[in-house]
Design a protein around this motif. Structure first.
Motif, PDB file in Angstrom:
ATOM      1  N   SER A 132       0.732  -1.204  -0.067  1.00  0.00           N
ATOM      2  CA  SER A 132       0.068  -0.219  -0.071  1.00  0.00           C
ATOM      3  C   SER A 132       0.775   1.200  -0.014  1.00  0.00           C
ATOM      4  N   TYR A 135       2.019   1.911  -3.512  1.00  0.00           N
ATOM      5  CA  TYR A 135       1.035   2.508  -4.692  1.00  0.00           C
ATOM      6  C   TYR A 135       0.733   3.517  -4.185  1.00  0.00           C
ATOM      7  N   ARG A 136       0.935   4.090  -2.756  1.00  0.00           N
ATOM      8  CA  ARG A 136       0.673   5.290  -2.403  1.00  0.00           C
ATOM      9  C   ARG A 136       1.670   6.404  -3.137  1.00  0.00           C
TER      10      ARG A 136
END
Length: 401
Positions: A132, A135-136
């Protein structure tokens, strides 16, 4: 009968030399703005001077020019030498990387480079980072690029300001200049960027004591007592003498400063330290203020020039109240000492003066720059002349109200 000019012959001569030193790169208007005189006045001085022979020593001969070029070549050769061994190394015990953006960004870059070969999930597991988070980081690429572009533009402006002011400005004055241009920027951000890109202002150097007291002369009382604030212009002035080396001789400089605006009202330069050095500076300050300075306090050290009967006579002539600090205490005339520190820090670190005309021109250039353009920390980062103009404007508005 024509009214006498408020500009001394010394000031006019130095102003003409400053114009000639620009060698056509600056207009009369630009140079006159630094001098705080009318452009046409400066043009008249230059035109009148063209019809007279140059002053002795104003034009360097071949030997003087050769000596100047050799000294400049030596200075440049010294500046080109490599940095000292170990300069710029991290301090002992400190980490090269801080835990944060540098290491994480390297991890995200590694994942992007090898995602097709090993897969994002496997690499994140091996590196012990979250998918995550990766992806951020991908989603914020455009915003990071925009921030970096803004930072690069800000650094470029900082460099321009730093260069324009001769490399003298530190973070505080650069920040004030940016705010003066309409930028809303945090002071700590400016300091961080200057530190990151090695943009450094001038630092103080050790000074040499120059006061020669006359212990037999009756001193004036200390009317200032280290309080270098004033409620109005021409309430308190201070003055002092310093010197610079010119070849094997010395050039002496005396100044008079208004404690309210920090403006250098008058100055005089000579190859001697006789009393007329300080009386000429005082007369120039009186002329700057229009001639009526009755009641102003003039504070100085107890050097023999300021305790002399001739200086006392000139002070009495204009109704000036003399004040003196203690012998051997620079803190008793700290405002004047601060002026000398600024002058030497910002001009003499890079100049090896070989002729009197060269030294006079550089000092004159800095004094006019100091009055009209240099931002002063004690004046909310206005220049002394800007501060006085704002002071007069507020006074007029108050009277109108």
């Amino acid at each position: 009968m024509a009214r006498p000019s408020k500009y001394s012959a010394e000031f006019r001569s130095d102003a003409i030399a400053l114009w000639r030193a620009s060698a056509g790169r600056r207009t009369f208007k630009d140079v006159a703005a630094d001098l705080n005189v009318n452009p046409e006045t400066l043009r008249t001085w230059v035109r009148d001077a063209e019809g007279r022979p140059a002053a002795a020593g104003a034009v360097e001969g071949p030997e003087g020019e050769l000596a100047r070029l050799r000294a400049e070549n030596a200075r440049l050769a010294k500046a080109e030498k490599g940095m000292a061994s170990g300069a710029g190394d991290p301090a002992s015990g400190s980490g090269v990387f801080r835990p944060g953006d540098e290491v994480k960004a390297a991890a995200w870059d590694f994942i992007s480079a090898h995602a097709e070969t090993f897969g994002i999930k496997r690499i994140c597991r091996v590196l012990e980072v979250s998918r995550s988070g990766y992806y951020r980081w991908i989603a914020g690429a455009e915003a990071r690029a925009a921030r970096q572009a803004d930072e690069d533009a800000l650094v470029e402006e900082i460099r321009e300001i730093h260069t324009e002011h001769g490399g003298n400005y530190g973070a505080l004055r650069v920040h004030a200049e940016l705010r003066g241009f309409g930028h809303t920027v945090n002071r700590k951000r400016v300091a961080r960027l200057m530190r990151k890109h090695h943009i450094v202002g001038r630092h103080l150097r050790k000074k040499k004591r120059t006061t020669i007291p006359d212990r037999l002369a009756p001193p004036a009382p200390d009317l200032v007592r280290r309080d270098f604030t004033a409620g109005a212009l021409d309430e308190k002035w201070c003055g002092d003498i310093t010197y610079v080396q010119v070849g094997a001789s010395w050039l002496y400089l005396a100044c008079v400063v208004d404690m309210r605006s920090r403006r250098v009202l008058g100055w005089s330069m000579a190859s001697h330290m006789r009393t007329e050095l300080v009386t000429d500076a005082l007369r120039a300050a009186v002329a700057t203020r229009g001639g009526d300075v009755t009641g102003v306090i003039f504070h100085s050290d107890r050097g023999s020039q300021y305790t002399s009967a001739a200086f006392a006579q000139v002070s009495d002539e204009y109704g000036i109240r003399r004040s003196m600090g203690r012998v051997g205490s620079s803190y008793d005339n700290a405002l004047a000492e601060s002026l000398w520190q600024g002058l030497k820090r910002e001009t003499m670190h890079k100049n090896l003066f070989l002729t009197m005309s060269q030294a006079r021109l550089e000092i004159f250039r800095w004094l006019t720059y100091y009055n009209t353009r240099r931002r002063h920390s004690a004046l909310s980062y206005l220049s002394p002349l800007e501060f006085e103009q704002q002071h007069h404007k507020e006074a007029r508005l108050s009277l109108a109200a």
